[in-house]
Design an enzyme around this catalytic site. Structure first.
Site, short mmCIF file in Angstrom:
data_model
loop_
_atom_site.label_atom_id
_atom_site.label_comp_id
_atom_site.label_asym_id
_atom_site.label_seq_id
_atom_site.Cartn_x
_atom_site.Cartn_y
_atom_site.Cartn_z
N GLU A 20 49.28 60.19 60.80
CA GLU A 20 49.23 58.97 60.00
C GLU A 20 49.45 59.28 58.52
O GLU A 20 48.89 60.24 57.98
CB GLU A 20 47.87 58.28 60.17
CG GLU A 20 47.73 57.01 59.35
CD GLU A 20 46.41 56.32 59.63
OE1 GLU A 20 46.24 55.80 60.75
OE2 GLU A 20 45.54 56.33 58.73
N PHE A 22 50.12 57.25 54.45
CA PHE A 22 50.09 56.00 53.69
C PHE A 22 51.18 56.03 52.62
O PHE A 22 51.58 57.12 52.17
CB PHE A 22 48.72 55.75 53.06
CG PHE A 22 48.34 56.70 51.94
CD1 PHE A 22 48.72 56.46 50.63
CD2 PHE A 22 47.59 57.84 52.21
CE1 PHE A 22 48.37 57.33 49.60
CE2 PHE A 22 47.23 58.72 51.18
CZ PHE A 22 47.62 58.46 49.87
N PRO A 23 51.69 54.88 52.22
CA PRO A 23 52.75 54.85 51.20
C PRO A 23 52.19 55.29 49.85
O PRO A 23 51.25 54.66 49.34
CB PRO A 23 53.18 53.39 51.16
CG PRO A 23 52.62 52.77 52.40
CD PRO A 23 51.38 53.54 52.72
N THR A 51 50.52 53.24 57.13
CA THR A 51 49.49 52.22 56.92
C THR A 51 50.01 51.07 56.07
O THR A 51 51.05 51.16 55.40
CB THR A 51 48.25 52.82 56.25
OG1 THR A 51 48.59 53.26 54.93
CG2 THR A 51 47.70 53.97 57.06
N TRP A 52 49.23 50.00 56.09
CA TRP A 52 49.52 48.76 55.34
C TRP A 52 48.33 48.57 54.42
O TRP A 52 47.22 48.37 54.87
CB TRP A 52 49.64 47.62 56.34
CG TRP A 52 50.20 46.34 55.86
CD1 TRP A 52 49.50 45.30 55.32
CD2 TRP A 52 51.57 45.92 55.92
NE1 TRP A 52 50.35 44.26 55.04
CE2 TRP A 52 51.63 44.61 55.39
CE3 TRP A 52 52.75 46.52 56.35
CZ2 TRP A 52 52.82 43.90 55.30
CZ3 TRP A 52 53.93 45.81 56.26
CH2 TRP A 52 53.96 44.53 55.74
N HIS A 80 51.83 49.77 60.64
CA HIS A 80 50.63 48.94 60.62
C HIS A 80 50.97 47.58 60.02
O HIS A 80 51.81 47.47 59.13
CB HIS A 80 49.53 49.60 59.77
CG HIS A 80 49.08 50.91 60.30
ND1 HIS A 80 47.83 51.43 60.02
CD2 HIS A 80 49.68 51.84 61.10
CE1 HIS A 80 47.68 52.61 60.61
NE2 HIS A 80 48.80 52.87 61.26
N ARG A 110 43.45 43.16 61.52
CA ARG A 110 43.02 42.12 60.59
C ARG A 110 43.22 42.63 59.17
O ARG A 110 43.72 41.93 58.31
CB ARG A 110 41.55 41.75 60.80
CG ARG A 110 41.13 40.58 59.92
CD ARG A 110 39.63 40.38 59.90
NE ARG A 110 38.97 41.34 59.02
CZ ARG A 110 37.68 41.30 58.74
NH1 ARG A 110 36.91 40.38 59.30
NH2 ARG A 110 37.14 42.19 57.93
N LYS A 175 41.75 41.58 72.74
CA LYS A 175 43.01 42.04 72.15
C LYS A 175 43.93 42.65 73.21
O LYS A 175 45.14 42.41 73.19
CB LYS A 175 42.73 43.04 71.02
CG LYS A 175 42.13 42.40 69.78
CD LYS A 175 42.06 43.37 68.61
CE LYS A 175 40.90 44.30 68.66
NZ LYS A 175 40.70 45.06 67.39
#
Length: 607
Positions: A20, A22-23, A51-52, A80, A110, A175
């Protein structure tokens, strides 16, 4: 390729793993992350995920990064996607952007609330939780068959504690019943507790793959922050091992690798878990060592010579169809060769080499708020892109600037455990300069970041030490605070008259004005270390880009803090006026051999 299909077809003797990322918050960090991902891809992960950010804060960068790794480098990527701050139409835009870029995997979340929002509220009423995203994708003809959907699970409960364990399991089943294909869990450090949770998941009739989130410990301070933010329970044995070595960053990293390996071996040896999800925090060496110590790094599959042929069209060797693994089209051949030449595998780098000589480890010891803006790990976040923001209760109802001064002083005096600008109590390092911070704050200069000057203390020092043992660390004194423009102008006059070249500053306001006496392209290393057999490590660097990146975040904190209070309230009016009228100032004194140099300069005499 869809993750569910890859898991179903997976036949390696060892479990699969995903990475994983992240930006990064800066362009240079983004550029440096791409080769880092490519190097780690040589370890053959099943996929990577992007990731977002909290509140959708990294939306464009998330799409750009996921698209680049998927379409340009051919690495199966999970993007994400969260409901937070997604206005009507934005979910469709994100899904279309992913589809166009060849991304087939979405992790539906969420998402963390935007900072400052005490209770999460949806912007688009159709999307209030992760299950709504799953249902929407599955009900949309343009997306339903294209995407494989993952969802999040919380083995130790959601950080918001909105439901008990049984309620959490019911939500997870909802979900999956809505169409989720796999589950990725939040990080944990108690393997036994996790395995018990897996049994309860299966008892609910949930059969999709569960991929546990594993985050190797990087530093003791970041570990403490993370477990507080995520509400993760840590076995006493882990804390007992960490505490004696907490001041030696290298030993902490080494233990983090061993602990991750132990956890992975324990949960995969049961046969209940077929693969793991490693959170890299955009750092390279730790996860690489985990895979190597597990002996899962088998290297790339043996390459075959292939015939480059246009398709469709007539081929000389007609018996070789274009679907054969011995045939490749010209475009793919070019991209594959370019990627291989550009991103040479570096699985066994020498420790401590500089950023040019060793891109794998040069930023292994990020330190302080700034770090190095060129690092992919600059501005590291939590597992799923959040940055954390404490609750309102400790901060009360400030209605005057005197109330704000009182709050900042209460934080300095440890009467409150957090502030809007720090999720943790004041550090032991900051306590050594507490009287100076108090004097500045009582003037109405609200301090948000600082460090004392340090001249060559051992790297194992309990207060100032970092990095591997056997070294020495150094710091220049610096401090950041918010002041009114009139005060700032007095500081600028004093620097010009009395600074003597020893004092540099950056200052900026909400409107985008930036004033400084730092030369163009100047970079102030304010924390550095010297370690045996290694080049000098510069872990905290203050320059224009990192300051402006932090400035944007700092003024956003004021706005989001204000959003806690009703429109028109005295509290909101005060916080918004502070945001519009004050300047963020960062001052460095270069004489690190004089511990009182910065404070004498700022506090003695009149401005």
């Amino acid at each position: 390729m869809k993750i569910s299909d890859k898991i179903a077809a997976y036949d390696s003797p060892h479990p699969f793993y995903t990475f994983e990322f992240f930006p990064p918050r800066t362009d240079q960090g983004f550029e440096n992350l791409i080769p880092r991902i490519s190097r780690l891809s040589t370890l053959n992960p099943l996929a990577i995920s992007v990731t977002w950010g909290a509140g959708g804060s990294t939306r464009d960068r998330s799409i750009d990064l996921a698209g680049l790794t998927q379409s340009d480098y051919g690495i199966d990527t999970v993007m994400h996607l969260t409901c937070t701050n997604m206005h009507p139409g934005m979910v469709d835009d994100a899904l279309r952007a992913a589809k166009v870029r060849g991304i087939q995997n979405i992790l539906a979340l969420r998402g963390d609330p935007p900072r400052g929002t005490e209770h999460w509220a949806p912007v688009d009423s159709r999307f209030t939780c992760g299950v709504d995203l799953v249902r929407y994708i599955r009900s949309s003809p343009g997306f339903s068959s294209h995407f494989c959907i993952g969802v999040a699970a919380y083995p130790e409960g959601h950080p918001d504690r909105e439901t008990d364990e049984e309620g959490g399991l019911d939500l997870l089943k909802e979900k999956v019943d809505a169409g989720a294909d796999f589950i990725v869990t939040q990080l944990f450090y108690d393997a036994d507790r996790f395995l018990g949770w897996v049994d309860k998941v299966r008892e609910k009739g949930i059969t999709v793959p569960i991929i546990p989130g594993i985050m190797p410990i990087q530093t003791y301070s970041s570990f403490l922050r993370l477990i507080k933010l995520c509400g993760v329970k840590v076995p006493p044995s882990v804390m007992a091992t960490l505490q004696p070595i907490c001041h030696d960053d290298q030993l902490v990293k080494d233990y983090g690798v061993r602990l991750a390996v132990d956890i992975i071996q324990k949960i995969t040896s049961t046969g209940k878990i077929k693969g793991v999800h490693l959170c890299t925090l955009n750092l390279e060496k730790g996860v690489q060592l985990v895979i190597e110590k597990l002996q899962w790094a088998g290297g790339s599959p043996k390459a075959k010579n292939k015939l480059i042929a246009d398709a469709p069209g007539r081929m000389i060797h007609a018996q070789l169809s274009t679907s054969s693994d011995l045939v490749i089209d010209p475009t793919t051949a070019t991209n594959t060769a370019a990627s291989a030449l550009t991103f040479k595998q570096t699985l066994d780098p020498e420790p401590g080499r500089g950023e040019v000589n060793n891109a794998a480890t040069w930023d292994d010891f990020p330190n302080g708020r700034f770090g190095d803006y060129k690092s992919p790990a600059f501005g590291a976040q939590d597992q799923w892109g959040g940055t954390g923001f404490s609750r309102l209760s400790e901060w009360g109802h400030p209605k005057t600037t005197e109330d704000l001064t009182s709050l900042f002083l209460r934080y300095l005096h440890s009467e409150v455990s957090s502030s809007p600008f720090s999720s943790l109590p004041l550090s032991s390092e900051s306590l050594t300069i507490l009287p100076h911070l108090e004097q500045l704050t009582m003037r109405g200069w609200w301090t948000v970041c600082s460090q004392p000057a340090v001249d060559g203390v051992p790297s194992t020092d309990e207060v100032f030490g970092w990095g591997p043992m056997g070294g020495y660390v150094f710091q220049k004194g610096f401090v950041e605070f918010f002041v009114e423009e009139e005060v700032l102008e007095g500081i600028e006059r004093k620097v010009a008259a009395d600074g003597g070249g020893w004092v540099h500053y950056f200052c900026a306001n909400l409107q985008g004005e930036c004033r400084t006496n730092v030369p163009d392209d100047g970079r102030n290393a304010v924390t550095w270390g010297m370690f045996p057999g290694q080049e000098i490590a510069q872990t905290t660097i203050i320059e224009r880009e990192s300051f402006l990146t932090w400035k944007d975040e700092a003024f956003t904190i004021w706005a989001e803090w204000a959003s806690f209070y009703p429109p028109g309230s005295e509290e909101r009016e005060l916080l918004n006026s502070v945001r519009k009228e004050r300047w963020l100032v960062s001052i460095v004194h270069h004489d690190y051999k004089r511990p009182d140099a910065l404070w004498t300069f700022l506090l003695d005499g009149e401005l």
